[in-house]
Motif scaffolding. Structure first.
Motif, short mmCIF file in Angstrom:
data_model
loop_
_atom_site.label_atom_id
_atom_site.label_comp_id
_atom_site.label_asym_id
_atom_site.label_seq_id
_atom_site.Cartn_x
_atom_site.Cartn_y
_atom_site.Cartn_z
N MET A 39 0.88 -1.17 0.00
CA MET A 39 0.00 0.00 0.00
C MET A 39 0.92 1.22 0.00
SD MET A 39 -3.00 1.53 0.72
CE MET A 39 -3.09 3.30 0.74
N PRO A 40 1.11 1.88 -1.14
CA PRO A 40 2.08 2.97 -1.16
C PRO A 40 1.52 4.23 -0.52
CG PRO A 40 1.17 2.63 -3.34
CD PRO A 40 0.44 1.71 -2.43
N MET A 41 1.87 4.44 0.74
CA MET A 41 1.41 5.63 1.46
C MET A 41 2.44 6.73 1.23
SD MET A 41 -1.13 6.44 3.28
CE MET A 41 -1.08 8.15 2.88
N PRO A 69 -3.30 0.69 -4.95
CA PRO A 69 -3.79 1.89 -4.27
C PRO A 69 -4.90 1.61 -3.26
CG PRO A 69 -4.52 1.82 -6.54
CD PRO A 69 -3.64 0.65 -6.36
#
Lengths: 195, 364
Positions: A39-41, A69
């Motif tokens: 989960m690219p935060m 996402p």
């Protein structure tokens, strides 16, 4: 996780179930470790390196780490960048939306400790571990994509020694008494202004 | 007219290009109102600068526009140099021009690539990012960092070019225009991308000027304004280059002139490398602790996003009394509600991408 819970209860009744449990652990760990979806935060500079990591040059897809996402698809949240008081409630909410088992990688000095924004500023949370349980820390401002690669491999090692037995799993974060350390940041995150 | 729906996009959404929250009022699928809510990356850099010495502020400026760190370095250093009356050696000026034009390529590759990703052409993003990776590697050889360079310093640059760097830049510049032509065919020649970009988010030239937009956002609307040519600074008057202009002011023009700007940047780098002479790269006799006389100074440069200005006030102490950044990304983002009105929700994503905001600079 109802399936795993039921399974654990059934296996406890089986004589000599330990052996079966061990091998099932191995299967679960193997399958979890090989497809850690991210989960690219990404909030700031580190997000650029996170993007670079998943592109053709460094190609993280070959590790089974695909950026998604949607938090509900993901196993590991990569917090890449500065987390401000305004952003923290959103990060916490996205983390809560991720299904168990889940892990957190704090990428870059800002996510580790606030980094360059530790002193003299009023809006930055000093490390994402103020409100999330972090598994792997990556130093650097920003870290190279190779560092992120190393973090994914270390996380895989950590996952590969985990157990699915009830009460023994380190990855089932929602079974912990509270998510993260009950420090000052959590109060800030919970009471922060979402804008 | 159906019942209106309010949809929240962000602050964590891949198409907002950062941490922006957009509250969209929808009539069916058509945007009635789009209201950007910024500040999710407000780190208080301007306030922090007041507690740092003039040299210590340079790493903070890296983190403003993190897609193009060299610009903020340079704009800040120019303001300090103006404030303290420092003369920069000629070689340092040439090196600054070279690194900033390389930075323009790196930044525009991100902008064009994400336009591709927004319109469903993810392959174009891969092609663009390969070019960006080359530039990032050149910068790593130059100053040891891939993103936050801290290279341009008050009075010059931090160190001279490493051995063999000029040749590496030459070989990059030699292959880059051909790669841009390929990308042009791949992305802007694509029927789907053209249909998604043409006529979407039209920004008339007078509105572009009235709202203070600059850079490719304004030039896409045909506003013929480029600080490198119209308010020449550094050694830019010595170079021969064109300023690409759009005609319609739609997403297509805004995205495509970025591509031509990269080709023009290659021309500038080539000329700068030809004219580069040996010499010092830092002004001599600079004190370790700069304490300019009381006063103020403003200087601006043409960044990849537009006119990036830094305003500094000194009270005679070794720390700035006030630093203010005139951020082009902030001004460009302000036209988003105008552009999005009447388009569909899927077009909103393309419009944000065509403005190419960087939220480190918007929120500061």
């Amino acid at each position: 996780m109802a399936f795993v819970d039921d399974l654990g209860a059934a296996l406890d009744k089986t004589p000599g179930g330990g052996i079966i449990l061990t091998s099932l652990d191995a299967v679960m760990d193997w399958s979890r470790g090989k497809s850690l979806w991210m989960m690219p935060m990404g909030t700031a500079c580190c997000a650029m390196e996170l993007i670079a990591a998943s592109f053709s040059r460094f190609d993280f897809d070959r590790h089974g780490s695909i950026p998604r996402p949607d938090p509900r698809h993901c196993d590991v949240m990569v917090v890449a960048g500065t987390i401000t008081r305004k952003m923290a409630p959103a990060v916490k909410r996205l983390y809560d939306q991720m299904p168990d088992p889940k892990w957190v990688i704090a990428m870059g000095n800002c996510a580790v400790s606030g980094g360059i924004f530790y002193y003299d500023t009023y809006s930055v949370i000093r490390g994402v571990d103020e409100f999330l349980p972090v598994d792997v820390y990556i130093a650097g401002c920003p870290p190279r994509p190779e560092s992120l690669q190393d973090a994914i491999l270390r996380l895989r090692e950590q996952v590969s020694t985990d157990s699915i037995a009830p009460g023994k799993s380190r990855a089932l974060k929602s079974e912990l008494p509270s998510s993260g350390s009950p420090r000052k940041g959590e109060r800030d995150a919970a009471g922060g202004d979402v804008g | 007219m159906t019942e209106e729906t309010i949809v929240n996009i962000g602050p964590s959404h891949p198409s907002t290009h950062g941490v922006c929250r957009i509250v969209v009022t929808l009539d069916g699928e058509v945007v009635v109102k789009a209201e950007p809510i910024i500040g999710h990356l407000h780190r208080g850099i301007e306030k922090m600068a007041e507690n740092r010495t003039y040299l210590q502020v340079v790493p903070l400026t890296d983190r403003l526009d993190y897609v193009g760190s060299m610009y903020a370095n340079w704009a800040y250093c120019r303001a300090v140099e103006r404030l303290a009356g420092i003369r920069v050696p000629e070689r340092a000026e040439y090196i600054r021009v070279i690194v900033c034009e390389l930075q323009r390529i790196a930044s525009h590759m991100m902008g064009i690539g994400s336009t591709g990703a927004d319109t469903g052409a993810f392959t174009a993003f891969m092609y663009a990012f390969a070019q960006r990776d080359h530039v990032v590697e050149l910068f790593e050889a130059l100053c040891g960092s891939r993103l936050t360079y801290n290279y341009v310093r008050p009075g010059g640059v931090s160190m001279d070019l490493p051995d063999g760097w000029v040749e590496q830049v030459r070989s990059f510049v030699a292959q880059h225009p051909a790669a841009m032509m390929e990308l042009d065919t791949l992305l802007f020649g694509n029927v789907i991308a053209r249909a998604r970009l043409k006529g979407v988010g039209v920004l008339p030239a007078d509105t572009a000027v009235a709202w203070g937009t600059s850079g490719p956002t304004a030039r896409g609307s045909g506003v013929n304004w480029d600080l490198r040519r119209d308010d020449p600074y550094s050694v830019y008057p010595r170079f021969d280059f064109e300023v690409p202009l759009g005609e319609n002011g739609d997403c297509y023009d805004r995205a495509r002139i970025r591509l031509w700007e990269c080709v023009e940047s290659c021309k500038i780098i080539d000329q700068a490398l030809d004219q580069l002479e040996p010499g010092p790269v830092k002004a001599e006799g600079l004190p370790r602790l700069l304490a300019p006389r009381p006063g103020d100074a403003y200087d601006h440069i043409e960044s990849a996003r537009g006119s990036l200005g830094v305003y500094l006030v000194s009270d005679g102490s070794p720390r700035p009394y006030r630093m203010k950044v005139r951020s082009p990304a902030f001004c460009n983002l302000s036209v988003l509600p105008l552009l999005a009105e009447g388009h569909t929700l899927s077009d909103l994503v393309v419009i944000i991408g065509s403005l190419d905001p960087v939220f480190g600079e918007v929120d500061r």
